[in-house]
Design an enzyme around this catalytic site. Structure first.
Site, PDB file in Angstrom:
ATOM      1  N   ASN A 182       0.827  -1.210   0.000  1.00  0.00           N
ATOM      2  CA  ASN A 182       0.000   0.000   0.000  1.00  0.00           C
ATOM      3  C   ASN A 182       0.861   1.261   0.000  1.00  0.00           C
ATOM      4  OD1 ASN A 182      -2.057  -1.818   0.172  1.00  0.00           O
ATOM      5  ND2 ASN A 182      -2.353  -1.590   2.383  1.00  0.00           N
ATOM      6  N   HIS A 234       5.709  -0.657  -2.849  1.00  0.00           N
ATOM      7  CA  HIS A 234       5.253   0.052  -4.046  1.00  0.00           C
ATOM      8  C   HIS A 234       5.306   1.560  -3.900  1.00  0.00           C
ATOM      9  CE1 HIS A 234       2.918  -3.815  -5.258  1.00  0.00           C
ATOM     10  NE2 HIS A 234       4.203  -3.905  -5.466  1.00  0.00           N
TER      11      HIS A 234
HETATM   12  N1  APR Z   1     -10.321  -6.629   4.733  1.00  0.00           N
HETATM   13  C1  APR Z   1      -9.347  -7.443   4.235  1.00  0.00           C
HETATM   14  N2  APR Z   1      -9.213  -7.757   2.926  1.00  0.00           N
HETATM   15  C2  APR Z   1     -10.118  -7.214   2.076  1.00  0.00           C
HETATM   16  C3  APR Z   1     -11.166  -6.353   2.505  1.00  0.00           C
HETATM   17  C4  APR Z   1     -11.239  -6.061   3.896  1.00  0.00           C
HETATM   18  N3  APR Z   1     -12.199  -5.263   4.384  1.00  0.00           N
HETATM   19  N4  APR Z   1     -11.891  -5.981   1.404  1.00  0.00           N
HETATM   20  C5  APR Z   1     -11.311  -6.590   0.336  1.00  0.00           C
HETATM   21  N5  APR Z   1     -10.262  -7.333   0.734  1.00  0.00           N
HETATM   22  C6  APR Z   1      -9.345  -8.152  -0.075  1.00  0.00           C
HETATM   23  C7  APR Z   1      -9.914  -8.599  -1.400  1.00  0.00           C
HETATM   24  O1  APR Z   1     -10.655  -9.814  -1.228  1.00  0.00           O
HETATM   25  C8  APR Z   1      -8.645  -8.835  -2.207  1.00  0.00           C
HETATM   26  O2  APR Z   1      -8.137 -10.145  -2.014  1.00  0.00           O
HETATM   27  O3  APR Z   1      -8.229  -7.356  -0.384  1.00  0.00           O
HETATM   28  C9  APR Z   1      -7.650  -7.837  -1.595  1.00  0.00           C
HETATM   29  C10 APR Z   1      -7.405  -6.641  -2.494  1.00  0.00           C
HETATM   30  O4  APR Z   1      -6.748  -7.101  -3.655  1.00  0.00           O
HETATM   31  P1  APR Z   1      -6.250  -6.023  -4.713  1.00  0.00           P
HETATM   32  O5  APR Z   1      -7.315  -5.015  -4.961  1.00  0.00           O
HETATM   33  O6  APR Z   1      -5.670  -6.785  -5.862  1.00  0.00           O
HETATM   34  O7  APR Z   1      -5.079  -5.235  -3.944  1.00  0.00           O
HETATM   35  P2  APR Z   1      -3.571  -5.707  -3.786  1.00  0.00           P
HETATM   36  O8  APR Z   1      -3.470  -7.196  -3.667  1.00  0.00           O
HETATM   37  O9  APR Z   1      -2.989  -4.903  -2.672  1.00  0.00           O
HETATM   38  O10 APR Z   1      -2.912  -5.233  -5.172  1.00  0.00           O
HETATM   39  C11 APR Z   1      -1.513  -5.397  -5.281  1.00  0.00           C
HETATM   40  O11 APR Z   1      -1.573  -4.219  -7.383  1.00  0.00           O
HETATM   41  O12 APR Z   1      -2.519  -2.433  -8.473  1.00  0.00           O
HETATM   42  C12 APR Z   1      -1.344  -2.907  -7.903  1.00  0.00           C
HETATM   43  O13 APR Z   1       0.388  -1.685  -6.911  1.00  0.00           O
HETATM   44  C13 APR Z   1      -0.955  -2.022  -6.768  1.00  0.00           C
HETATM   45  O14 APR Z   1      -0.169  -2.587  -4.561  1.00  0.00           O
HETATM   46  C14 APR Z   1      -1.148  -2.904  -5.542  1.00  0.00           C
HETATM   47  C15 APR Z   1      -0.951  -4.286  -6.118  1.00  0.00           C
END
Ligand code: APR
Length: 262
Positions: free
Chosen positions: A119, A136
């Site tokens: 994040n 990131h």
């Molecule tokens: N609590 C915990 N997890 C949650 C919640 C919540 N309230 N709401 C959603 N999630 C989960 C979703 O189920 C999903 O598995 O958080 C995850 C979010 O996934 P992504 O949107 O893909 O985010 P992330 O994995 O951090 O993305 C990785 O991708 O876009 C790039 O650089 C950006 O750092 C980011 C990277």
């Protein structure tokens, strides 16, 4: 009846040594504490009101990520990209850490904790976590497009024409798609030292971050907190999946880990 004396003495002994153990465990130097590494993703901040990347069918705040989070997108339309991050920065200054962020701080009372986050928000820091590594980059920092080592704290809007002292346009200090992840090897080295690995709120779809957990030593217990987990318990040995949000799942896990340890 049983002679009161010997029982009483042995009770004191038990009471005394369990308290001694607690006192030792609570007061031992950080270096002696068990090491917990926490890998967090956008889901960690969802309960603070910051939208994740892939829940909104792959759009990030209604933008294709390649349009606003890639060098190509910045070259094509720098004003759009700068405005996108201005909106993200303004929103970040409106939100606060949630119970999940706060309980990870609590964990530091009993364990040697390092957070490796994907994040770009500063919610872990604002909650009080003392060891945070941003794989990131960071939304509240900008850097020179002419000298990548020149990084400045930045909480306000950034516009075209705002330059670094050497005269180069400033850009968000964020790792865009297709760019190097400079802190990756440091993150891998930290993960190797973990006695416990906790993964919270990440879809595990973006590499190299998603590959970090492979650096955990054989047999390291892994806890995975996500309402819609993207991995199965059979994918890894010693994996415990907690199907929950961060705000609910983290406090429960922290209490459980502290109870187990002490
Ligand atoms: N609590 C915990 N997890 C949650 C919640 C919540 N309230 N709401 C959603 N999630 C989960 C979703 O189920 C999903 O598995 O958080 C995850 C979010 O996934 P992504 O949107 O893909 O985010 P992330 O994995 O951090 O993305 C990785 O991708 O876009 C790039 O650089 C950006 O750092 C980011 C990277």
């Amino acid at each position: 009846g049983i002679p009161a004396e010997p029982l009483f003495r042995s009770q004191i002994k038990i009471y005394h040594c369990s308290n001694l153990r607690k006192m030792y465990l609570y007061n031992r130097p950080r270096i002696m504490q068990k090491k917990i590494v926490v890998l967090t993703g956008a889901g960690m901040s969802a309960d603070s009101g910051i939208r994740t990347f892939r829940d909104a069918n792959g759009l990030w705040e209604d933008h294709d990520v390649m349009e606003v989070a890639s060098p190509h997108g910045f070259a094509r339309d720098p004003a759009l990209v700068l405005d996108f991050y201005n909106q993200r920065r303004r929103q970040l200054l409106e939100v606060v850490p949630n119970a999940g962020h706060k309980m990870l701080v609590e964990l530091e009372q009993h364990f040697n904790v390092t957070i490796i986050t994907q994040n770009i928000d500063d919610l872990h820091e604002r909650a009080g976590s003392s060891h945070v590594l941003h794989l990131h980059g960071e939304l509240l920092k900008v850097r020179s497009t002419g000298d990548a080592t020149m990084v400045l704290d930045w909480k306000k809007d950034l516009s075209l024409g705002e330059t670094c002292p050497k005269g180069y346009q400033l850009r968000p200090h964020i790792v865009w798609f297709g760019e190097e992840v400079p802190l990756l090897s440091e993150a891998a080295q930290i993960t190797v030292t973990a006695d416990i690995l906790i993964i919270i709120g990440t879809s595990m779809q973006v590499y190299p971050a998603a590959g970090i957990l492979n650096y955990a030593r054989q047999g390291t217990p892994i806890y995975f907190i996500d309402p819609k987990p993207s991995i199965n318990a059979s994918d890894f040995a010693n994996l415990t999946i907690i199907q929950s949000t961060a705000a609910k799942g983290v406090p429960t896990l922290v209490k459980d880990l502290v109870r187990k340890e002490f």
